[in-house]
Scaffold this motif. Structure first.
Motif, PDB file in Angstrom:
ATOM      1  N   THR A   1       0.803  -1.223   0.000  1.00 45.87           N
ATOM      2  CA  THR A   1       0.000   0.000   0.000  1.00 45.87           C
ATOM      3  C   THR A   1       0.835   1.271   0.000  1.00 45.87           C
ATOM      4  O   THR A   1       0.330   2.330  -0.383  1.00 45.87           O
ATOM      5  N   ARG A   2       2.089   1.180   0.405  1.00 48.60           N
ATOM      6  CA  ARG A   2       2.903   2.398   0.472  1.00 48.60           C
ATOM      7  C   ARG A   2       2.997   3.120  -0.873  1.00 48.60           C
ATOM      8  O   ARG A   2       2.719   4.327  -0.943  1.00 48.60           O
ATOM      9  N   PRO A   3       3.367   2.441  -1.966  1.00 51.49           N
ATOM     10  CA  PRO A   3       3.385   3.153  -3.261  1.00 51.49           C
ATOM     11  C   PRO A   3       1.987   3.545  -3.736  1.00 51.49           C
ATOM     12  O   PRO A   3       1.827   4.581  -4.419  1.00 51.49           O
ATOM     13  N   MET A   4       0.957   2.757  -3.376  1.00 60.71           N
ATOM     14  CA  MET A   4      -0.400   3.096  -3.787  1.00 60.71           C
ATOM     15  C   MET A   4      -0.864   4.391  -3.128  1.00 60.71           C
ATOM     16  O   MET A   4      -1.461   5.256  -3.776  1.00 60.71           O
ATOM     17  N   ILE A   5      -0.590   4.554  -1.841  1.00 59.30           N
ATOM     18  CA  ILE A   5      -0.969   5.775  -1.139  1.00 59.30           C
ATOM     19  C   ILE A   5      -0.199   6.970  -1.688  1.00 59.30           C
ATOM     20  O   ILE A   5      -0.751   8.073  -1.837  1.00 59.30           O
ATOM     21  N   ARG A   6       1.055   6.754  -2.022  1.00 61.70           N
ATOM     22  CA  ARG A   6       1.854   7.855  -2.587  1.00 61.70           C
ATOM     23  C   ARG A   6       1.259   8.331  -3.910  1.00 61.70           C
ATOM     24  O   ARG A   6       1.129   9.539  -4.149  1.00 61.70           O
TER      25      ARG A   6
END
Length: 493
Positions: free
Chosen positions: A282-287
């Motif tokens: 989820t980290r790149p998705m939230i970014r």
């Protein structure tokens, strides 16, 4: 004598047709409130016919048919009352529409009951009574029938007054009352009842404290930061990972009994692994999702929307897997006792009994669920996606903590306790900020009582109604069950 003209005839005809249309409109308006109860009654009748066809030609076939009808009635009331705790926060936060919440809940509740629902249930509701104290099958059957009817009636009454209550506690009270009426006070396992009574206080308080703690974390680390978007990019993946790991452990512990038996330590390891994978996913998705967002609170709400919807769906699946079996436990006990001529502490739930429970919940949710969903979602306190997310997360964490401590808890008490916790924390936090601002401006620190009352963020009337309903659930269901048992035992010998 002049004959009436064609125009006068048409005017008369128009008036008559208008009267007829008004009567039709009035009839449809009056009949509209009866559509839901009519469909519910039809479902109960179909459940009875299904029991007559599937149970076979055993001597006590009509008893099982009657139990199936009341089991369907119980399932309808679960859908009307209990499911609101899972979907209410998401609807109140505008992350889901009412129709979307009902569809998702119906699918997930049914899937949880049919795919992962326990295939074995304790017919005496976790050891509340000792069935050996009942002399014969007939007495045991009437006791379970009385428990089923009283629990359904109590949940129905609570729905009418707008109070979300625990289905499990209603069944426990019904079984206890019938057991006392059938075999006396010695038939009741009072230490177990004491643990259940303790859970009335522990589970909502624990749910409220955990929900308030996560809301405090979100306010401190994200909302009150100068660069809210940068803070969200750091913390939202962590919060989503906590949610994913918690729900993975929750489902492994509570929702997969039919597939595999998992202990608490293994469930926690599964949750940890899922949480780590979710964080890096989820980290790149939230970014990417946060790119171009304005630096304000409204932007943050969009980042919590999808996790909130997923958490509501997972809660519904776990509820269907765990609580439906408890609700149809008395029905399964009646079927087993009349099929084999003996009662047992644990029995297998026939698939047709689980189908009645699953479909009954869906029908009850569609027909009567919106009232309690609105109550939990918006009428206790105002929720947004971040606050509702804290409620959903606290529900899963509290169940795991309670399982670790060996406490019997109610998902209803936990979820509603989380809503209260969020609301009371907001009140405390607002009053604290006002005091600090007044102190910085050289004004008196005390806030007038009328101003304090005006700023209450939790509706006290709903709070008192719900707490009162929680306190009287077990004794009220027990009293009704005892009376119903005595009537059944006296009338049908």
């Amino acid at each position: 004598m002049a004959e009436p003209s064609d125009s006068n005839q048409w005017k008369t005809l128009d008036k008559d047709l208008n009267r007829i249309s008004q009567i039709e409109y009035a009839t449809s308006y009056v009949a509209r409130p009866l559509i839901g109860p009519g469909i519910a009654l039809a479902f109960m009748v179909i459940a009875g016919f299904a029991a007559a066809l599937l149970f076979g030609t055993y001597p006590n076939n009509m008893i099982v048919v009657a139990a199936a009808v009341f089991g369907a009635y119980m399932a309808l009331n679960i859908g009307a009352n209990d499911v609101a705790n899972n979907m209410g926060p998401a609807v109140g936060a505008n992350a889901l529409t009412m129709s979307g919440a009902i569809i998702i809940a119906a699918i997930c509740e049914s899937a949880g009951a049919l795919l992962a629902g326990g295939d074995v249930v304790s017919t005496i509701s976790k050891g509340i009574i000792d069935p050996s104290g009942m002399e014969e099958i007939r007495v045991f059957t009437w006791a379970m029938m009385a428990a089923l009817i009283s629990a359904a009636l109590w949940v129905n009454l609570a729905t009418k007054v707008g109070a979300p209550v625990s289905t499990t506690h209603s069944v426990v009270g019904g079984v206890m009352g019938a057991g006392i009426a059938a075999a006396g006070f010695t038939a009741v396992n009072w230490p177990t009842m004491g643990a259940i009574a303790a859970s009335w206080v522990i589970s909502p308080v624990l749910g409220g404290v955990i929900a308030a703690a996560f809301l405090a974390l979100i306010k401190n680390r994200i909302i009150y930061q100068d660069d809210k978007i940068a803070a969200a990019r750091k913390w939202v993946p962590i919060l989503v990972a906590i949610m994913a790991g918690t729900f993975a452990a929750y489902l492994a512990l509570k929702g997969l009994k039919r597939i595999v038996k998992i202990d608490l330590e293994t469930a926690l390891l599964i949750g940890l692994a899922i949480g780590v994978v979710t964080y890096f996913t989820t980290r790149p998705m939230i970014r990417r999702q946060s790119e171009g967002m304005e630096n304000r609170n409204k932007s943050l709400k969009a980042l919590f929307g999808l996790p909130l919807v997923l958490s509501a769906a997972l809660l519904s699946f776990a509820h269907g897997a765990n609580d439906v079996a408890n609700a149809v436990g008395p029905l399964a006990a009646i079927v087993h006792a009349n099929e084999f001529g003996a009662f047992a502490g644990e029995v297998a739930i026939p698939m047709w009994v689980m189908v009645i429970g699953a479909f009954g919940i869906s029908f009850g949710l569609f027909l009567f669920g919106p009232k309690l969903i609105r109550m939990v979602g918006s009428q206790i306190t105002k929720l947004n996606p971040m606050r509702a997310y804290c409620v959903a997360l606290s529900a899963a964490i509290t169940v795991i903590v309670a399982s670790w401590l060996g406490l019997p808890v109610s998902s209803t008490h936990i979820a509603v306790g989380g809503v209260f916790g969020v609301g009371f924390f907001r009140e405390w936090h607002m009053e604290r900020r006002l005091r600090n601002n007044s102190a910085n401006q050289g004004k008196p620190k005390s806030i007038p009582a009328e101003e304090r009352r005006r700023r209450k963020l939790v509706r006290r009337s709903h709070f008192m109604t719900i707490v009162a309903a929680w306190i009287v659930t077990v004794p009220a269901a027990a009293a009704m069950s005892a009376v119903i048992f005595l009537l059944l035992n006296a009338l049908i010998r």
